[in-house]
Design a protein around this motif. Structure first.
Motif, PDB file in Angstrom:
ATOM      1  N   ALA A 217       0.873  -1.066  -0.048  1.00 46.55           N
ATOM      2  CA  ALA A 217      -0.073  -0.038   0.125  1.00 46.55           C
ATOM      3  C   ALA A 217       0.568   1.090   0.085  1.00 46.55           C
ATOM      4  N   GLU A 218       1.730   1.045   0.620  1.00 47.16           N
ATOM      5  CA  GLU A 218       2.873   2.375   0.546  1.00 47.16           C
ATOM      6  C   GLU A 218       3.484   2.751  -0.576  1.00 47.16           C
ATOM      7  N   ILE A 219       3.922   1.671  -1.168  1.00 46.89           N
ATOM      8  CA  ILE A 219       4.463   1.721  -2.648  1.00 46.89           C
ATOM      9  C   ILE A 219       3.736   2.202  -3.617  1.00 46.89           C
ATOM     10  N   LEU A 220       2.138   1.734  -3.538  1.00 44.41           N
ATOM     11  CA  LEU A 220       1.281   2.393  -4.523  1.00 44.41           C
ATOM     12  C   LEU A 220       0.926   3.897  -3.963  1.00 44.41           C
ATOM     13  N   ASP A 221       0.860   4.364  -2.827  1.00 43.91           N
ATOM     14  CA  ASP A 221       0.741   5.649  -2.344  1.00 43.91           C
ATOM     15  C   ASP A 221       1.773   6.663  -2.916  1.00 43.91           C
ATOM     16  N   ASN A 222       2.756   6.105  -3.210  1.00 42.37           N
ATOM     17  CA  ASN A 222       3.968   6.937  -3.713  1.00 42.37           C
ATOM     18  C   ASN A 222       4.137   6.880  -5.212  1.00 42.37           C
ATOM     19  N   MET A 223       3.308   6.006  -5.986  1.00 49.20           N
ATOM     20  CA  MET A 223       3.437   5.763  -7.399  1.00 49.20           C
ATOM     21  C   MET A 223       2.802   6.569  -8.336  1.00 49.20           C
ATOM     22  N   VAL A 224       1.547   6.773  -8.142  1.00 50.66           N
ATOM     23  CA  VAL A 224       0.983   7.541  -9.271  1.00 50.66           C
ATOM     24  C   VAL A 224       0.986   9.048  -8.969  1.00 50.66           C
ATOM     25  N   ASP A 225       1.724   9.573 -10.024  1.00 49.21           N
ATOM     26  CA  ASP A 225       1.896  10.909 -10.034  1.00 49.21           C
ATOM     27  C   ASP A 225       1.673  11.431 -11.710  1.00 49.21           C
ATOM     28  N   LEU A 226       0.739  12.329 -11.771  1.00 50.19           N
ATOM     29  CA  LEU A 226       0.243  12.695 -13.003  1.00 50.19           C
ATOM     30  C   LEU A 226       1.217  13.399 -13.913  1.00 50.19           C
ATOM     31  N   ASP A 227       2.147  14.072 -13.254  1.00 50.85           N
ATOM     32  CA  ASP A 227       3.442  14.595 -14.199  1.00 50.85           C
ATOM     33  C   ASP A 227       4.147  13.418 -14.926  1.00 50.85           C
ATOM     34  N   ARG A 228       4.102  12.438 -14.546  1.00 49.77           N
ATOM     35  CA  ARG A 228       4.676  11.138 -15.191  1.00 49.77           C
ATOM     36  C   ARG A 228       3.901  10.970 -16.414  1.00 49.77           C
ATOM     37  N   PHE A 229       2.606  11.273 -16.656  1.00 51.97           N
ATOM     38  CA  PHE A 229       1.884  10.951 -17.819  1.00 51.97           C
ATOM     39  C   PHE A 229       1.565  12.073 -18.513  1.00 51.97           C
ATOM     40  N   ASP A 230       2.247  13.196 -18.285  1.00 50.67           N
ATOM     41  CA  ASP A 230       1.815  14.398 -19.216  1.00 50.67           C
ATOM     42  C   ASP A 230       1.813  14.257 -20.507  1.00 50.67           C
ATOM     43  N   LEU A 231       0.908  14.957 -21.540  1.00 53.50           N
ATOM     44  CA  LEU A 231       0.975  14.895 -22.761  1.00 53.50           C
ATOM     45  C   LEU A 231       1.921  16.005 -23.354  1.00 53.50           C
ATOM     46  N   ASP A 232       2.431  15.874 -24.620  1.00 48.42           N
ATOM     47  CA  ASP A 232       3.343  16.862 -24.950  1.00 48.42           C
ATOM     48  C   ASP A 232       2.546  18.055 -25.303  1.00 48.42           C
ATOM     49  N   GLY A 233       3.241  19.119 -24.465  1.00 46.18           N
ATOM     50  CA  GLY A 233       2.474  20.305 -24.350  1.00 46.18           C
ATOM     51  C   GLY A 233       1.161  20.661 -23.447  1.00 46.18           C
ATOM     52  N   VAL A 234       0.723  19.647 -22.788  1.00 43.58           N
ATOM     53  CA  VAL A 234      -0.388  19.727 -21.947  1.00 43.58           C
ATOM     54  C   VAL A 234      -0.188  19.402 -20.653  1.00 43.58           C
ATOM     55  N   LEU A 235      -0.255  20.048 -19.770  1.00 46.29           N
ATOM     56  CA  LEU A 235      -0.073  19.902 -18.216  1.00 46.29           C
ATOM     57  C   LEU A 235      -1.448  19.621 -17.558  1.00 46.29           C
ATOM     58  N   LEU A 236      -1.696  18.444 -17.124  1.00 47.95           N
ATOM     59  CA  LEU A 236      -2.998  18.051 -16.356  1.00 47.95           C
ATOM     60  C   LEU A 236      -3.147  18.318 -14.925  1.00 47.95           C
ATOM     61  N   ARG A 237      -4.005  18.925 -14.222  1.00 53.91           N
ATOM     62  CA  ARG A 237      -4.113  19.030 -13.073  1.00 53.91           C
ATOM     63  C   ARG A 237      -5.552  18.470 -12.558  1.00 53.91           C
ATOM     64  N   ILE A 238      -5.929  17.904 -11.601  1.00 53.10           N
ATOM     65  CA  ILE A 238      -6.878  16.884 -11.143  1.00 53.10           C
ATOM     66  C   ILE A 238      -7.504  17.861  -9.796  1.00 53.10           C
ATOM     67  N   ASN A 239      -8.866  18.000  -9.793  1.00 50.40           N
ATOM     68  CA  ASN A 239      -9.385  18.955  -8.784  1.00 50.40           C
ATOM     69  C   ASN A 239     -10.215  17.544  -7.810  1.00 50.40           C
ATOM     70  N   ARG A 240     -10.713  16.571  -8.322  1.00 44.17           N
ATOM     71  CA  ARG A 240     -11.627  15.743  -7.818  1.00 44.17           C
ATOM     72  C   ARG A 240     -11.669  14.296  -8.651  1.00 44.17           C
ATOM     73  N   LEU A 241     -12.075  13.238  -8.124  1.00 48.28           N
ATOM     74  CA  LEU A 241     -12.347  12.090  -8.817  1.00 48.28           C
ATOM     75  C   LEU A 241     -13.324  11.202  -8.045  1.00 48.28           C
ATOM     76  N   GLU A 242     -13.983  10.288  -8.944  1.00 45.38           N
ATOM     77  CA  GLU A 242     -15.054   9.646  -8.312  1.00 45.38           C
ATOM     78  C   GLU A 242     -14.985   8.303  -9.018  1.00 45.38           C
ATOM     79  N   THR A 243     -15.514   7.139  -8.207  1.00 48.73           N
ATOM     80  CA  THR A 243     -15.879   5.985  -8.900  1.00 48.73           C
ATOM     81  C   THR A 243     -17.174   5.887  -9.156  1.00 48.73           C
ATOM     82  N   GLN A 244     -17.476   5.540 -10.291  1.00 45.16           N
ATOM     83  CA  GLN A 244     -18.795   5.246 -11.049  1.00 45.16           C
ATOM     84  C   GLN A 244     -19.076   3.935 -11.528  1.00 45.16           C
TER      85      GLN A 244
END
Length: 263
Positions: A217-244
């Motif tokens: 769980a500790e490994i997962l908690d430090n793994m998912v950073d959106l900066d690692r998945f940024d698109l070329d020229g597009v910076l993503l920032r997230i305000n909320r998430l929801e499971t549906q």
């Protein structure tokens, strides 16, 4: 000539300049992804003469079946800007060049299946192999521990359930947990309040499995950073998430610095 160009309409009233810009923008955005099932762009500019000054009223993009960095599937991505300033001359040469960065409201939808495929990606697998956390090394006689066969299930109220295998030098043990997903600093997905789920683990293995699960769980908690998945020229920032159901929906914004050029 240019005035005639911007005033030309088709039967439905769509401006020719807007239609051309839609086409160029669609092709540019497709280049952000390794694969795409569909990418649709809608640009509004009224009156059409504003296009000559590079002034757009709004820019909308919708895409489905998008593959990022050859490993991460996005079921759907949408963003919409307010006014945009671009270099109209670049459009005539088949490119889109922004005069200044712009921001857009963004929504990204992942599926449970797509998330589980991401756990098989090279980037994620590397993070889960040969882990040398002290708590794990104590269990493995000083040898690194790896985790594999991750299976994640989305639950209501932003909770998840995860099963995995912990690979020790001479044994393979089950890992079973629940946690709550949350967003930190608008870019990191946190696995909060992890709980060991003993029901899925044989009773004689529960003690060691719990230690492995908390370390995982500790490994997962430090793994998912959106900066690692940024698109070329597009910076993503997230305000909320929801499971549906079996979907995970992120809402936030995208800062668009530039569009990729069409080769």
């Amino acid at each position: 000539m240019l005035n005639g160009f911007t005033n030309l309409k088709n039967a439905s009233g769509t401006d020719f300049g807007e239609r051309m810009l839609n086409k160029v923008a669609s092709e540019s955005i497709r280049r952000l992804f390794s694969k795409s099932e569909s990418v649709e762009v809608s640009i509004r500019c009224s009156p059409s003469s504003k296009l000559l000054q590079g002034s757009l009223d709004s820019f909308k993009m919708g895409g489905r079946g998008l593959l990022i960095r050859k490993d991460f599937w996005v079921e759907e991505m949408r963003f919409e800007t307010d006014a945009v300033a671009l270099d109209f001359g670049s459009v005539l040469s088949g490119k889109i060049r922004l005069k200044q960065p712009t921001q857009a409201i963004a929504q990204i939808t992942l599926t449970e299946a797509g998330i589980n495929e991401a756990f098989k990606s090279e980037l994620v697998v590397k993070k889960l192999q040969n882990v040398t956390e002290p708590a794990l090394m104590n269990l493995s006689g000083g040898e690194p521990v790896s985790f594999s066969d991750i299976a994640l299930k989305l639950l209501p109220e932003n909770r998840i359930q995860i099963f995995a295998k912990a690979l020790l030098p001479n044994n393979t043990l089950p890992v079973s947990m629940t946690a709550t997903l949350a967003i930190e600093r608008r870019r990191r997905v946190a696995f909060q309040n992890p709980q060991f789920e003993p029901e899925a683990v044989p009773e004689e293995l529960r003690s060691i499995s719990e230690v492995l699960t908390m370390a995982f769980a500790e490994i997962l908690d430090n793994m998912v950073d959106l900066d690692r998945f940024d698109l070329d020229g597009v910076l993503l920032r997230i305000n909320r998430l929801e499971t549906q159901g079996d979907h995970l929906v992120f809402s936030g914004y995208a800062q668009i610095e530039r569009f990729p050029n069409i080769a």
